[in-house]
Design a protein around this motif. Structure first.
Motif, PDB file in Angstrom:
ATOM      1  N   PHE A  91       0.866  -1.186   0.000  1.00  0.00           N
ATOM      2  CA  PHE A  91       0.000   0.000   0.000  1.00  0.00           C
ATOM      3  C   PHE A  91       0.894   1.224   0.000  1.00  0.00           C
ATOM      4  O   PHE A  91       1.690   1.412   0.934  1.00  0.00           O
ATOM      5  N   LEU A  93       1.189   4.913   0.514  1.00  0.00           N
ATOM      6  CA  LEU A  93       0.554   6.107   1.076  1.00  0.00           C
ATOM      7  C   LEU A  93       1.289   7.388   0.702  1.00  0.00           C
ATOM      8  O   LEU A  93       0.831   8.472   1.060  1.00  0.00           O
ATOM      9  N   ASP A 146       4.940  -1.996   4.902  1.00  0.00           N
ATOM     10  CA  ASP A 146       4.587  -1.130   3.772  1.00  0.00           C
ATOM     11  C   ASP A 146       3.934   0.187   4.204  1.00  0.00           C
ATOM     12  O   ASP A 146       4.369   1.270   3.812  1.00  0.00           O
ATOM     13  N   MET A 147       2.864   0.076   4.978  1.00  0.00           N
ATOM     14  CA  MET A 147       2.110   1.275   5.332  1.00  0.00           C
ATOM     15  C   MET A 147       2.924   2.208   6.213  1.00  0.00           C
ATOM     16  O   MET A 147       2.846   3.435   6.062  1.00  0.00           O
TER      17      MET A 147
END
Length: 356
Positions: A91, A93, A146-147
């Motif tokens: 993901f 952001l 990831d985030m």
């Protein structure tokens, strides 16, 4: 001698038939749910277009339809990058901050440094690609989730876009720290965001090219299939011989590059470099990507669904604008659409896999 238990019924008795649900009714309900799951968003999109066209004569015109596509071009391109990162179960952001940084670097290249339209465009695209590479290395090499990684870089690159110009916007005639400008937003550069080919805006053409490229890449190439395999089961893909780390880095590099393309188009379209101009594109891009889950019952990241989701939001906002709905009302409706799409995609009410 042990006595066996007597049967509950005598041999001549007949048991009443077990009550079973009506198969016809069950079939109808399941068909309705499957239809909503697969085609609900497309049916709603067509219905909205018909309603807006009947109530607002100016809606269903070539000019307005091209305006809708133009308004969602940057969002859809950035959302396609988010979709690629989601394909590997990640993901991104940082796409909004990436757009802001690309806009400011491109504008500075044109006005402050006088690099010209071609070199400035290359510098802008390289900036977006570099952001994606940093994200990928943080996630794969430093093993930051990831985030969390992209959340951190979101603040870093958003702040970096302000450092370039000391928090000032860039326009023709402006110089850095009182120095005279060395260049300007030339017609050749602004054509990217403001020009057209046979009446079709250039950003719309770029959107079509990027969409087709991403769809073919993910569905028809070996690398694209490996990216989807990594997203489906990372360990199984590794055992099958896929270089999972490199593929994950590649996904974020693609996401960064597409955000860079969106930033270059945005700088060209506005003809200036505005600080934090990309902040709104994160939520819009994520919304388009998640709404795309509900397109044709995909229930997974898919490029076609992402573009349909972006167009869907664009149609709704355009129609509401014609009805003079205020901006805060449009944000509320956009949120409802996102929640509705997520319910259709993931709720056991519609998703057969979730019911299992």
């Amino acid at each position: 001698m042990t006595r066996l238990a007597e049967p509950a019924t005598a041999p001549g008795d007949v048991l009443p038939p077990a009550r079973t649900p009506d198969p016809g009714r069950r079939t109808v309900l399941s068909r309705v749910r499957d239809a909503v799951f697969r085609y609900g968003l497309l049916i709603l999109l067509v219905a909205l277009i018909v309603v807006f066209a009947l109530t607002q004569p100016a809606f269903f015109t070539v000019f307005n339809l091209l305006s809708i596509l133009l308004s969602v071009a940057v969002v859809a391109i950035v959302a396609l990058g988010v979709t690629v990162s989601m394909t590997v179960d990640g993901f991104d952001l940082s796409v909004g901050a990436n757009v802001s940084l690309t806009v400011m670097v491109t504008a500075a290249s044109l006005v402050y440094w006088g690099l010209g339209p071609v070199l400035s465009t290359i510098v802008g695209l390289a900036t977006g690609l570099a952001v994606g590479l940093v994200n990928g290395l943080l996630i794969v090499v430093a093993r930051v989730p990831d985030m969390l990684a992209t959340l951190g870089t979101m603040f870093v690159f958003a702040g970096g876009s302000l450092l370039i110009t000391a928090g000032q916007s860039i326009a023709d005639g402006s110089g850095y720290s009182g120095a005279p400008p060395r260049g300007s937003f030339t017609d050749a550069f602004t054509w990217i965001g403001q020009g057209d080919v046979l009446g079709v805006p250039v950003p719309v053409i770029v959107l079509v090219v990027v969409t087709v490229t991403v769809i073919v890449f993910l569905a028809r190439t070996r690398t694209g299939r490996l990216l989807r395999a990594v997203g489906g089961n990372r360990e199984a893909a590794r055992l099958a011989g896929a270089r999972v780390g490199r593929l994950r880095v590649l996904a974020y590099v693609i996401s960064g590059l597409l955000a860079g393309i969106g930033g270059v188009i945005l700088a060209s379209r506005t003809g200036r470099g505005d600080v934090n101009v990309g902040a709104d594109y994160l939520l819009q891009a994520v919304s388009a990507s998640l709404i795309g889950f509900a397109v044709l019952g995909a229930n997974r990241p898919n490029a076609f669904g992402t573009v349909v989701g972006a167009i869907f939001v664009g149609v709704v906002l355009n129609g509401l604008t014609m009805f003079n709905v205020q901006t805060y009302g449009q944000d509320f409706v956009q949120g409802l659409l996102l929640v509705g799409a997520l319910i259709v995609s993931f709720s056991a009410l519609f998703n057969r896999r979730a019911r299992r």
